[in-house]
Every structure is written in C-alpha cells, then in structure tokens.
Design an enzyme around this catalytic site. Sequence first.
Site, PDB file in Angstrom:
ATOM      1  N   ARG A  36      -6.586   9.266 -14.487  1.00 10.28           N
ATOM      2  CA  ARG A  36      -5.839   8.012 -14.374  1.00 10.28           C
ATOM      3  C   ARG A  36      -6.596   6.824 -14.958  1.00 10.28           C
ATOM      4  NH1 ARG A  36      -2.557   8.327  -8.695  1.00 10.28           N
ATOM      5  NH2 ARG A  36      -1.481  10.261  -9.154  1.00 10.28           N
ATOM      6  N   ASP A 141       3.256  -4.086   0.337  1.00 13.61           N
ATOM      7  CA  ASP A 141       2.462  -3.003  -0.252  1.00 13.61           C
ATOM      8  C   ASP A 141       1.266  -3.663  -0.915  1.00 13.61           C
ATOM      9  OD1 ASP A 141       3.281   0.136  -1.024  1.00 13.61           O
ATOM     10  OD2 ASP A 141       1.744  -0.734  -2.317  1.00 13.61           O
TER      11      ASP A 141
HETATM   12  C1  LIG Z   1       3.240   7.426  -0.281  1.00  8.61           C
HETATM   13  S1  LIG Z   1       3.685   5.719  -0.288  1.00  8.61           S
HETATM   14  C2  LIG Z   1       4.597   5.630   1.242  1.00  8.61           C
HETATM   15  C3  LIG Z   1       5.925   4.939   1.085  1.00  8.61           C
HETATM   16  C4  LIG Z   1       6.805   4.890   2.334  1.00  8.61           C
HETATM   17  N1  LIG Z   1       6.123   4.274   3.454  1.00  8.61           N
HETATM   18  C5  LIG Z   1       7.275   6.270   2.713  1.00  8.61           C
HETATM   19  O1  LIG Z   1       6.809   6.847   3.689  1.00  8.61           O
HETATM   20  O2  LIG Z   1       8.152   6.801   2.002  1.00  8.61           O
HETATM   21  C6  LIG Z   1       2.133   4.944   0.133  1.00  8.61           C
HETATM   22  C7  LIG Z   1       2.061   3.470  -0.242  1.00  8.61           C
HETATM   23  O3  LIG Z   1       0.937   2.894   0.403  1.00  8.61           O
HETATM   24  C8  LIG Z   1       0.414   1.871  -0.426  1.00  8.61           C
HETATM   25  N2  LIG Z   1      -0.959   1.556  -0.027  1.00  8.61           N
HETATM   26  C9  LIG Z   1      -2.087   2.284  -0.227  1.00  8.61           C
HETATM   27  N3  LIG Z   1      -3.152   1.650   0.271  1.00  8.61           N
HETATM   28  C10 LIG Z   1      -2.701   0.488   0.818  1.00  8.61           C
HETATM   29  C11 LIG Z   1      -3.324  -0.613   1.474  1.00  8.61           C
HETATM   30  N4  LIG Z   1      -4.640  -0.635   1.679  1.00  8.61           N
HETATM   31  N5  LIG Z   1      -2.536  -1.636   1.870  1.00  8.61           N
HETATM   32  C12 LIG Z   1      -1.204  -1.639   1.656  1.00  8.61           C
HETATM   33  N6  LIG Z   1      -0.557  -0.622   1.033  1.00  8.61           N
HETATM   34  C13 LIG Z   1      -1.295   0.425   0.611  1.00  8.61           C
HETATM   35  C14 LIG Z   1       0.544   2.475  -1.826  1.00  8.61           C
HETATM   36  O4  LIG Z   1       0.513   1.482  -2.832  1.00  8.61           O
HETATM   37  C15 LIG Z   1       1.875   3.220  -1.721  1.00  8.61           C
HETATM   38  O5  LIG Z   1       2.944   2.465  -2.236  1.00  8.61           O
END
Ligand SMILES: C[S@@+](CC[C@H](N)C(=O)[O-])C[C@H]1O[C@@H](n2cnc3c(N)ncnc32)[C@H](O)[C@@H]1O
Length: 273
Positions: A36, A141
């Site tokens: 990436r 996010d």
């Molecule tokens: C797999 S997605 C989950 C989406 C949704 N909550 C669901 O369950 O379908 C995880 C998200 O967490 C966000 N994320 C990761 N680390 C984070 C942080 N420290 N603070 C806020 N968001 C974060 C990522 O950018 C990503 O969009």
Amino acid sequence: MNATITDKEFEQFKSLIYEQVGITLDAPKKTLLTQRLGKRLRDLELSSYQAYYDRVTGKGGGEELTQLVDLISTNKTDFFREPVHFDFLREEVLPHVEATRTLRIWSSASSSGEEPYTIAMTLNDAIRDRSQWDIKILASDISTRILAKAASGVYDDERVMQLPQDVVRRHFLRGKGEQAGKLKVRKHLSELIAFRRVNLMAPAFPIKTPLDVIFCRNVMIYFDRPTQETLVGKFYRYLRPGGYLFIGHSESLQWVEHQFDYIKPTIYQKPFD
Ligand SMILES: C[S@@+](CC[C@H](N)C(=O)[O-])C[C@H]1O[C@@H](n2cnc3c(N)ncnc32)[C@H](O)[C@@H]1O
C-alpha cells in the site's frame, strides 16, 4: 523504482501508526504495508520508506499522515450489516425515548456511511411523527477520504440494489446522465446526520450532549487490549445512564475491563445511576 522496507523502517511505521491511530500492525501486515505504501512512494517520487517516514513525521506532515491512515485502514462495510443492532434500536431503544422524543446516536467508525444511513433508515421507518422528534446522528471516521464519500451519500447501483425494493424507493434517488448507475441517499436521511473527522485515539471527543447509543463496530478488532480499554472507558463517559454501546460481531469486551452491563452478544448498557 521499487523500494523494499527494512525491519527498522517497518518498526518505525508500526510505532507511528500505533501511536496515532491505535492500529496494531503485526509482522504478517508487513507485506500489506509495503504494497500500500509502495504506490504512495512512487507517486511522491521517493526512493525509500525512510524518506516517506521523514515526510510523514516532518514539519507539515499532518496532511500526509491522513493519507497514510487512508492507505492502511480497512473500510469494509455494508447497509444493514449485523442487523441485530438495528432491530434492537427499533424494538428496545426507541420505546424508551418516546417520552422525550430525543435521540443522540454516534456511529464512531462510520466508514463510507452505510452504517449511519442504515441507522437513519431504521429510525425513519419506525417513527410515525418524525417531525416531532429531535434526532441527531454523528457519523465520524479517521479517514477524510472515506468521510467525504460518506457525506456525498452516493453509492453504486449494485451496493444499494441488495436492499429490498421498497427500501430503495423510499430512501434513494436514481442518478441520471453522468450519475446513471448510481443512487443518492434522500435528504430526509442525510439531514439527520453530521459527518466529522474524529480520531478514536483523541483524549476527548467533540460531543456535548450525553448519547443514547454508540456504534463502534469492526474497528476495535484492530486495537490491542489497553487501547480497547481506554476507548471503552471514554465511550462510557459520553453515554447517558441506560445508553448502549454496540460493537462488531467478532468483537467482545470479555477481556476488557469495563463498567458496562452485558445485555447480549455485542450489546452493552451503561447502568442507570
Ligand atoms: C471496517 S470499517 C467499519 C465500518 C462500520 N462500522 C461497520 O461495521 O460496517 C473500520 C473503520 O474504522 C476507521 N478507523 C480506524 N482507526 C480509526 C481511529 N483511530 N479513529 C476513527 N476511525 C478509525 C477506518 O477508517 C474504517 O473506516
């Protein structure tokens, strides 16, 4: 040019990402990180991972750090993913706030928006006199790229078409011309939601009113136990007594020290005083 990442460089990125985002990168993630970041290095015409690390951590590196987070985070999500939470919202949460007709919900890792829009669809379809209600959904996010996508409310046909036809008709507009093949969330849903960038690692969150429900699904899985513990403690503070925390289906608070009451798998409640 194709730079290879040294162990030292990987460790540097690992610490940086852990400190800034809370995500723990273990050794198997090295290949993923290399793939990436490799493209980003080429785009920036940098010859080594060290040079990229210096750029991210150097003066004015904040912007690039956001790009880095975008590259490493997993954004997988779906409309009505893990429907137990939306059923619970409709059947257990709503009846208990009828008296005040006020609801504050936080989708704390909202990715491309399917989760907050599903919350909005659920509430919209369950509440008859919505104009009499005061509903606010905060969707946040860490990734600005994914937040922009979420805020646009525009989705490819094939993602939305998995929903029942009547749901699509009620809540989406079909794109025409250049937007053909896309659907846009209707205003009665988007007006309920505010999108903001929030890093779950921040010591405090931009939330003033105690929350009824926090969705934190499928992100804690990337955090280690101390990070989860701190986060769950912060969530506790931002919920009203009786408020709920929903977590992802493959996550559990079993090994995390916390003050919540366990209701059922993935659903926790802050006790009433
Ligand atoms: C797999 S997605 C989950 C989406 C949704 N909550 C669901 O369950 O379908 C995880 C998200 O967490 C966000 N994320 C990761 N680390 C984070 C942080 N420290 N603070 C806020 N968001 C974060 C990522 O950018 C990503 O969009």
